[in-house]
Design a protein around this motif. Sequence first.
Motif, short mmCIF file in Angstrom:
data_model
loop_
_atom_site.label_atom_id
_atom_site.label_comp_id
_atom_site.label_asym_id
_atom_site.label_seq_id
_atom_site.Cartn_x
_atom_site.Cartn_y
_atom_site.Cartn_z
N LEU A 281 0.83 -1.21 0.00
CA LEU A 281 0.00 0.00 0.00
C LEU A 281 0.86 1.26 0.00
CD1 LEU A 281 -2.75 -1.19 2.50
CD2 LEU A 281 -3.06 -0.78 0.05
N ASP A 282 2.00 1.20 0.67
CA ASP A 282 2.95 2.32 0.69
C ASP A 282 3.43 2.60 -0.73
OD1 ASP A 282 4.74 4.27 1.41
OD2 ASP A 282 5.77 3.08 2.91
N LYS A 283 3.84 1.55 -1.45
CA LYS A 283 4.31 1.72 -2.83
C LYS A 283 3.18 2.21 -3.74
CE LYS A 283 6.83 -0.62 -6.54
NZ LYS A 283 5.99 -0.06 -7.61
N ARG A 284 2.01 1.68 -3.55
CA ARG A 284 0.86 2.12 -4.36
C ARG A 284 0.64 3.62 -4.20
NH1 ARG A 284 -4.05 3.93 -4.39
NH2 ARG A 284 -4.01 4.31 -2.15
N LEU A 285 0.72 4.09 -2.94
CA LEU A 285 0.51 5.50 -2.66
C LEU A 285 1.61 6.36 -3.28
CD1 LEU A 285 -1.72 6.97 -1.11
CD2 LEU A 285 -0.22 7.00 0.88
N GLN A 286 2.84 5.91 -3.17
CA GLN A 286 3.95 6.67 -3.74
C GLN A 286 3.85 6.75 -5.26
OE1 GLN A 286 7.96 5.96 -2.05
NE2 GLN A 286 6.95 4.77 -0.46
#
Length: 477
Positions: A281-286
Amino acid sequence: MTTKTVAQLLSKDNTLQDVTVKGWVRTFRANRFIALNDGSTINNIQCVVDFENFDEALLKRITTGAAIHVAGELVESQGKGQSVEIQVKELEILGDSDPETYPIQPKKHTFEFLRENAHLRTRTNTFSAVMRLRSSLSFAIHKYFTENGFYNMHTPIITGSDAEGAGEMFRVSTLDAKNPPLNEDGTVNYKEDFFGKETNLTVSGQLEAETYAMSLGKVYTFGPTFRAENSNTSRHLAEFWMIEPEVAFMDLAGNMDLAEDFLKSVLGYALENNKEDLEFLDKRLQDAEKSLPEAERSPMNLIDKIKFVVDNNFKRVSYTEAIDILRNCKPNKKKKFKYLIEEWGADLQSEHERYLVEKHFKCPVILFDYPANIKAFYMRLNEDGKTVRAMDILFPGIGEMVGGSQREERLEVLKEKMKALDIPEEELWWYLDLRKYGTAVHSGFGLGFERLVMFTTGMGNIRDVIPYPRTPQNAEF
């Protein structure tokens, strides 16, 4: 042979062996490589099929969304992206999926499209990660309260009182909607209704929880609440879940201590137990923010934002001090705020709360001692006669996360406040009884569960952190 989950097969302590697994096909490449997922992890396991060993008609049924049962040997993977894979020896189709109509194809879908297919959206990586995190947070909440001596209670969903005084409630009735019984003055005669009075779906379990706290000491509720607010924003739901602890003999300072410790514990549990989902989810947001102007990007990535709350002491600031800071800050003086702060008594908006957290103090903030006229009737009046012992906890990126207070334990003061707000004593006679029989200082707070899930997952719309959102003009599924 025991069927194992994909998560078990991909775990580091798993040994190479003959295995069996069931799941749904994400992709089937080159008539050879099946990406299989069963919901136990964000990751798929690769199942390698030697097409010469299987009937062509069977292989044609392996399409995206199909449910299959695979048996074979777990071996070290020869390709990149996974440590192990399954060399398939046996394959059974448990449920076919029509490739022409199956909506969740291996491509990027908009969140709006996925809401229209909410019954299938957890077959995507994003929503499976969100819902696993939702489950973990729910468990962590019960774990925290149980380990800290709280008793869980189930407060009524159908109620005759409006705890918040908001009036935006869903009516519960068995009367004929087209031809209800009427009083002489033309109003509906609710004495002929099922409960003999006007009843609604609850907006909060707090008042009932207070009654149990005043005998069991420490209790909490975690249940559904309802608000008939005609709002279509990304922060509003008509049906949502609330966590509401209530504690006898605890003042406002103790309430702040409890809320801070609770939030750090629950978020710490997610960091420890949902690493892969959070990393995804962190990568998706970035990735999503790369297309935004730099000024609109989040100052912290998702995991750092959670650690920011867990690792920092919360700054405690009075409402009066916060107003002074906001009134004199650059965004207010240069009229950058949408809602300008001009005088004491203003109801703070999300932009003000985020400024205090992200720009001024640079840590989570607890605001306390709010003006009485912008807070609920049950909050304890301070000696100055104009503020109440209320507290709100503010988080980065989201603003208010928790709202709570020391409750008004003085009978006459509570009566006066109810009278000023036209709240009939006979409606809350049982609540007033608590102030007659063994009254004592007590406190509690409320936390909207979906707001916590939004913060933890980085999702921007509250409709995407609850399985089936209920919003104006929408009660699908």
